[in-house]
Write a protein that holds these residues in place. Structure first.
Motif, PDB file in Angstrom:
ATOM      1  N   GLU A  75     -18.475 -13.019 -31.817  1.00  0.00           N
ATOM      2  CA  GLU A  75     -17.279 -12.213 -32.054  1.00  0.00           C
ATOM      3  C   GLU A  75     -16.466 -12.028 -30.775  1.00  0.00           C
ATOM      4  O   GLU A  75     -15.230 -12.025 -30.804  1.00  0.00           O
ATOM      5  CB  GLU A  75     -17.693 -10.851 -32.616  1.00  0.00           C
ATOM      6  N   ARG A  76     -17.153 -11.884 -29.668  1.00  0.00           N
ATOM      7  CA  ARG A  76     -16.452 -11.745 -28.388  1.00  0.00           C
ATOM      8  C   ARG A  76     -15.681 -13.017 -28.060  1.00  0.00           C
ATOM      9  O   ARG A  76     -14.556 -12.973 -27.549  1.00  0.00           O
ATOM     10  CB  ARG A  76     -17.468 -11.417 -27.290  1.00  0.00           C
ATOM     11  N   ARG A  77     -16.273 -14.168 -28.365  1.00  0.00           N
ATOM     12  CA  ARG A  77     -15.568 -15.435 -28.133  1.00  0.00           C
ATOM     13  C   ARG A  77     -14.312 -15.538 -29.003  1.00  0.00           C
ATOM     14  O   ARG A  77     -13.280 -16.060 -28.558  1.00  0.00           O
ATOM     15  CB  ARG A  77     -16.508 -16.617 -28.411  1.00  0.00           C
ATOM     16  N   LEU A  78     -14.386 -15.039 -30.240  1.00  0.00           N
ATOM     17  CA  LEU A  78     -13.219 -15.087 -31.121  1.00  0.00           C
ATOM     18  C   LEU A  78     -12.057 -14.283 -30.543  1.00  0.00           C
ATOM     19  O   LEU A  78     -10.907 -14.734 -30.560  1.00  0.00           O
ATOM     20  CB  LEU A  78     -13.587 -14.543 -32.498  1.00  0.00           C
ATOM     21  N   LEU A  79     -12.343 -13.085 -30.045  1.00  0.00           N
ATOM     22  CA  LEU A  79     -11.277 -12.282 -29.452  1.00  0.00           C
ATOM     23  C   LEU A  79     -10.752 -12.941 -28.191  1.00  0.00           C
ATOM     24  O   LEU A  79      -9.542 -12.947 -27.929  1.00  0.00           O
ATOM     25  CB  LEU A  79     -11.783 -10.866 -29.144  1.00  0.00           C
ATOM     26  N   TYR A  80     -11.646 -13.534 -27.400  1.00  0.00           N
ATOM     27  CA  TYR A  80     -11.241 -14.253 -26.188  1.00  0.00           C
ATOM     28  C   TYR A  80     -10.269 -15.381 -26.532  1.00  0.00           C
ATOM     29  O   TYR A  80      -9.230 -15.559 -25.877  1.00  0.00           O
ATOM     30  CB  TYR A  80     -12.493 -14.800 -25.496  1.00  0.00           C
ATOM     31  N   VAL A  81     -10.580 -16.137 -27.576  1.00  0.00           N
ATOM     32  CA  VAL A  81      -9.696 -17.225 -28.003  1.00  0.00           C
ATOM     33  C   VAL A  81      -8.348 -16.672 -28.444  1.00  0.00           C
ATOM     34  O   VAL A  81      -7.287 -17.180 -28.058  1.00  0.00           O
ATOM     35  CB  VAL A  81     -10.351 -18.034 -29.140  1.00  0.00           C
ATOM     36  N   ALA A  82      -8.358 -15.608 -29.258  1.00  0.00           N
ATOM     37  CA  ALA A  82      -7.100 -15.045 -29.756  1.00  0.00           C
ATOM     38  C   ALA A  82      -6.235 -14.528 -28.612  1.00  0.00           C
ATOM     39  O   ALA A  82      -5.017 -14.783 -28.564  1.00  0.00           O
ATOM     40  CB  ALA A  82      -7.397 -13.923 -30.748  1.00  0.00           C
TER      41      ALA A  82
ATOM     42  N   HIS B  16       4.551 -16.782 -36.770  1.00  0.00           N
ATOM     43  CA  HIS B  16       3.323 -17.382 -37.297  1.00  0.00           C
ATOM     44  C   HIS B  16       2.335 -16.278 -37.683  1.00  0.00           C
ATOM     45  O   HIS B  16       2.107 -15.346 -36.924  1.00  0.00           O
ATOM     46  CB  HIS B  16       2.677 -18.287 -36.254  1.00  0.00           C
ATOM     47  N   LEU B  17       1.747 -16.402 -38.870  1.00  0.00           N
ATOM     48  CA  LEU B  17       0.629 -15.557 -39.286  1.00  0.00           C
ATOM     49  C   LEU B  17      -0.598 -16.450 -39.366  1.00  0.00           C
ATOM     50  O   LEU B  17      -0.656 -17.380 -40.169  1.00  0.00           O
ATOM     51  CB  LEU B  17       0.897 -14.927 -40.656  1.00  0.00           C
ATOM     52  N   THR B  18      -1.581 -16.160 -38.535  1.00  0.00           N
ATOM     53  CA  THR B  18      -2.743 -17.047 -38.470  1.00  0.00           C
ATOM     54  C   THR B  18      -3.990 -16.233 -38.172  1.00  0.00           C
ATOM     55  O   THR B  18      -3.936 -15.029 -37.902  1.00  0.00           O
ATOM     56  CB  THR B  18      -2.521 -18.138 -37.412  1.00  0.00           C
ATOM     57  N   SER B  19      -5.127 -16.893 -38.223  1.00  0.00           N
ATOM     58  CA  SER B  19      -6.403 -16.249 -37.919  1.00  0.00           C
ATOM     59  C   SER B  19      -6.873 -16.678 -36.539  1.00  0.00           C
ATOM     60  O   SER B  19      -6.370 -17.646 -35.965  1.00  0.00           O
ATOM     61  CB  SER B  19      -7.452 -16.640 -38.961  1.00  0.00           C
ATOM     62  N   ALA B  20      -7.862 -15.959 -36.014  1.00  0.00           N
ATOM     63  CA  ALA B  20      -8.405 -16.316 -34.706  1.00  0.00           C
ATOM     64  C   ALA B  20      -8.971 -17.732 -34.725  1.00  0.00           C
ATOM     65  O   ALA B  20      -8.811 -18.489 -33.771  1.00  0.00           O
ATOM     66  CB  ALA B  20      -9.481 -15.305 -34.301  1.00  0.00           C
ATOM     67  N   HIS B  21      -9.633 -18.108 -35.820  1.00  0.00           N
ATOM     68  CA  HIS B  21     -10.194 -19.460 -35.909  1.00  0.00           C
ATOM     69  C   HIS B  21      -9.096 -20.513 -35.908  1.00  0.00           C
ATOM     70  O   HIS B  21      -9.193 -21.529 -35.209  1.00  0.00           O
ATOM     71  CB  HIS B  21     -11.042 -19.599 -37.176  1.00  0.00           C
TER      72      HIS B  21
END
Length: 755
Positions: free
Chosen positions: A602-609, A560-565
């Protein structure tokens, strides 16, 4: 799609299921089994005699709604079940009821498509702009239309006036025509009797919001309203929830403020952190679901270290449940990430199927070189967006050049040749009136060969010297493509230079992120062709083969190629996160039509990823630190997650040994004792003074904080009053890079000013 989990509920889950009266807020970490908890909660209430018709479950999107309804049906087969709806589906149902009552006008057909909206907004922008801006809008359609559409959607995610939303977003003054565009668009769609997807919620909610008598018809009918993914709601959805509740019955919301990643749609962590308690102030009970069933101690500790730097959150520790795998995280120092990724994918594929792995990007700019590397290596992949790199708009001009080099241009129809000519003449736009370029393309449409000569002869006499030179340079590249044997990468490099393509893309983009996406795609394509070492007349057939290879790949097969969102709500055995550097984490889009983002977001995005991984997480950071180059400078988040501490402690917990803690990562965290007490095991550790620091951290003595006026905004949280006059307030909110400007009368209703 995940299969239903069959296991005993934890004590935390049982406490939620046992909640019988009053409002409740459930703070659920990633992978904590919140769907299982909610379905069991519903089962318990139904068993106690609550009518299914008096329970409503609201989900954030259609996929989540379908998954939840299926899980509920499996748990409670052959039983009457409550309605499970998305916010928009419920909004549409209200809309239809209001139409029947004569409180809203009927609309025609299906909701407006994005293409229909783009055409209307482009026309309105031209009508409202001054002469200079109108020419830019005509030549750079996407640059203006996309942010204007985003502004319209953002207004419809709120209850605020468009002018106030404009100020909140801090858009530049050149975009002020978006305000009038919004009003004109609303006037157009009412006359045309059309609605957009956003209007499915916006129109009925605003109708009820403005008419208390009408709102009372729909209020208070539910004994229980359950809201999943509550951290993702925006102001218009929050208002709908309040209207439906109507001060009767109970509301339970479940979510995780650490996974609030849709601020660009109007969501805000404050809704779940504090707003719910304030708006439903009568006896809100807060529960926690801290146990993750997805990943082990190392990733849980890294995630806790990282996210606890945020202020807009609840104090919830993520705990690795005893049943989780011993997840391993690896930090790779990469010189060229696509090559490293191919090597790691090959290693991981010995133990995991490709479809159980994912590459998660912060921005799509990182995706192009990786997708091209996968194509070249014949590694199948799945895109979580609609367009392959080979179909990207910015590469189409090169496809046309290779078509000429391969002698295929004459195979086009007259209309197709005219479109190709228009692409050459306008990519990038050469500061010539579009109408003149369209006329030139039309006159060249019959031409099938000797293209450069035809263009030179057709140039209008009224062009100035600079404009003529711009088109002649493009003609030279066409001549090379048609008549000279040249390498594929050399041909497109000639076009890039002759047309000043990168500067043209920058001029036509509406954000720095779009510039990056396009320029990274082109540079990756050049490198890809250089590695392939193809002649220009071979490139067209080779690329067609790759495209066919991609189309023939079986659906559901491949990495899978996807984004953090787009990764949110999903999970994989193996996750790769490239670009862990100061450029992309945190990513601060800078551009003409962009709004500031916060470091916390931005920190939340990395946390999700990160927390999508179950068995293995691969992080890719720069191989050589270079403070002058953000791509080669380590991310601050790499330091914050304390990779070495987390790995050592996890190994000690998993094996019973002693953890050797690298001294440069700092002293023991104050929350470690809580974590170890919660899991029932405390490892031994000691600081390893011999461990060389991975990077030098300069600790600066904090400056004394000046006397400031602090403010608290209902949705934006805490901030500082920077400046004030009779009409405006300028405020800097926590972790935001730029100030926000508020009109004073409006701001005084929204802000708590602590003078």
């Amino acid at each position: 799609m995940r299969s239903p989990v069959s296991r005993q509920l934890t004590a935390h889950q049982q406490a939620v299921v046992a909640h019988r009266h009053g409002h409740a807020k459930v703070m659920a970490v990633a992978g904590s089994g919140k769907t299982t908890t909610l379905t069991h909660f519903i089962a318990a209430r139904l068993q106690e005699g609550v009518s299914a018709r008096r329970m409503l479950v609201l989900m954030y999107n259609k996929t989540a709604q379908q998954d939840f309804a299926q899980r509920l049906q499996q748990l409670l087969p052959q039983q009457a079940l409550p309605e499970v709806r998305t916010f928009h589906a419920l909004g549409l149902r209200l809309y239809q009821r209001l139409i029947q009552q004569g409180d809203l006008p009927a609309f025609d057909g299906k909701p407006l498509t994005s293409g229909e909206m783009e055409g209307v907004v482009w026309r309105l922008l031209q009508q409202l702009a001054d002469d200079d801006t109108r020419q830019d809008i005509l030549s750079q359609r996407k640059k203006w239309v996309e942010p204007a559409l985003a502004f319209i959607d953002r207004v419809k995610a709120s209850l605020d006036d468009p002018a106030d939303v404009f100020e909140q977003l801090q858009l530049p003054s050149s975009c002020r025509l978006f305000i009038d565009t919004f009003h004109q668009f609303e006037q157009w769609r009412r006359q045309a009797r059309r609605i957009s997807f956003a209007d499915m919620l916006y129109d009925p909610v605003m109708a009820l919001h403005r008419n208390a008598t009408l709102a009372a018809q729909f209020a208070g009918h539910m004994q229980w309203i359950l809201v999943d993914e509550y951290q993702d709601i925006n102001a218009i959805q929050q208002r709908l929830l309040e209207l439906l509740h109507g001060n009767r019955g109970s509301v339970m919301v479940i979510g995780d403020p650490d996974q609030t990643i849709y601020e660009f749609r109007g969501s805000c962590p404050q809704f779940i952190v504090s707003e719910f308690d304030q708006r439903f102030s009568s006896s809100v009970t807060t529960y926690q679901l801290p146990d993750t069933f997805r990943y082990g101690h190392q990733l849980a500790l890294m995630a806790n270290h990282l996210i606890r730097h945020n202020q807009q959150r609840d104090d919830v520790l993520c705990l690795a449940h005893a049943s989780t795998p011993k997840t391993q995280a690896r930090l790779h120092l990469a010189r060229y990430e696509p090559a490293l990724l191919l090597k790691l994918i090959e290693q991981e594929s010995e133990h995991h199927a490709l479809q159980d792995m994912a590459i998660i990007h912060r921005v799509w700019a990182l995706c192009a070189p990786i997708e091209l590397a996968l194509l070249q290596a014949k590694v199948p992949y799945q895109l979580h967006h609609s367009q392959s790199v080979l179909d990207r708009w910015e590469l189409q001009i090169f496809w046309q050049l290779f078509e000429v080099a391969a002698g295929r241009f004459a195979e086009r129809s007259r209309e197709q040749r005219q479109q190709a000519w228009l692409n050459w003449l306008t990519t990038p736009f050469p500061k010539i009136r579009r109408a003149q370029l369209e006329q030139l393309a039309s006159s060249l449409a019959p031409v099938e060969k000797d293209l450069a000569e035809a263009l030179q002869q057709a140039l209008p006499d009224n062009l100035n010297k600079w404009q003529t030179q711009q088109l002649l340079r493009r003609a030279e590249v066409l001549s090379s493509a048609e008549h000279i044997t040249v390498k594929a990468h050399t041909l497109i490099e000639q076009y890039i230079d002759a047309s000043d393509l990168y500067q043209g893309l920058a001029d036509s983009a509406f954000s720095a992120q779009q510039i990056e996406d396009r320029t990274h795609t082109i540079r990756a394509f050049v490198r890809f062709l250089r590695d392939a070492n193809l002649a220009a007349d071979q490139a067209y057939d080779y690329l067609q083969q790759l495209r066919q290879q991609r189309l023939q790949q079986q659906q559901g097969d491949g990495i899978h190629l996807t984004s953090a969102h787009k990764s949110k709500g999903l999970e994989w055995d193996v996750v790769f996160i490239p670009g862990l550097n100061a450029h992309y984490f945190p990513y601060q889009p800078d551009g003409e039509f962009t709004s500031p983002t916060s470091v916390e977001s931005e920190r939340r995005l990395l946390y999700v990823a990160m927390t999508r991984a179950k068995q293995r997480l691969h992080l890719m950071a720069p191989a050589q630190a270079d403070q002058t180059d953000k791509d080669k400078r380590p991310s601050r988040f790499q330091t914050e997650m304390r990779f070495l501490h987390s790995r050592a402690l996890a190994q000690a917990l998993n094996t019973g040994g002693k953890a050797q803690l690298a001294v440069h990562e700092g002293p023991p965290a104050d929350w470690w004792s809580r974590y170890f007490a919660a899991i029932g095991t405390t490892p031994e550790w000691e600081l390893d003074l011999s461990a060389p620091p991975a990077e030098t951290i300069v600790a600066r003595k904090p400056r004394p904080e000046p006397q400031t006026t602090r403010v608290v905004h209902a949705t934006l949280g805490a901030g500082i009053l920077v400046a004030e006059d009779d009409n405006y307030l300028r405020i800097r909110f926590a972790d935001e890079q730029r100030d926000r400007l508020f009109k004073k009368p409006v701001a005084l209703d929204q802000l708590d000013i602590q003078r």
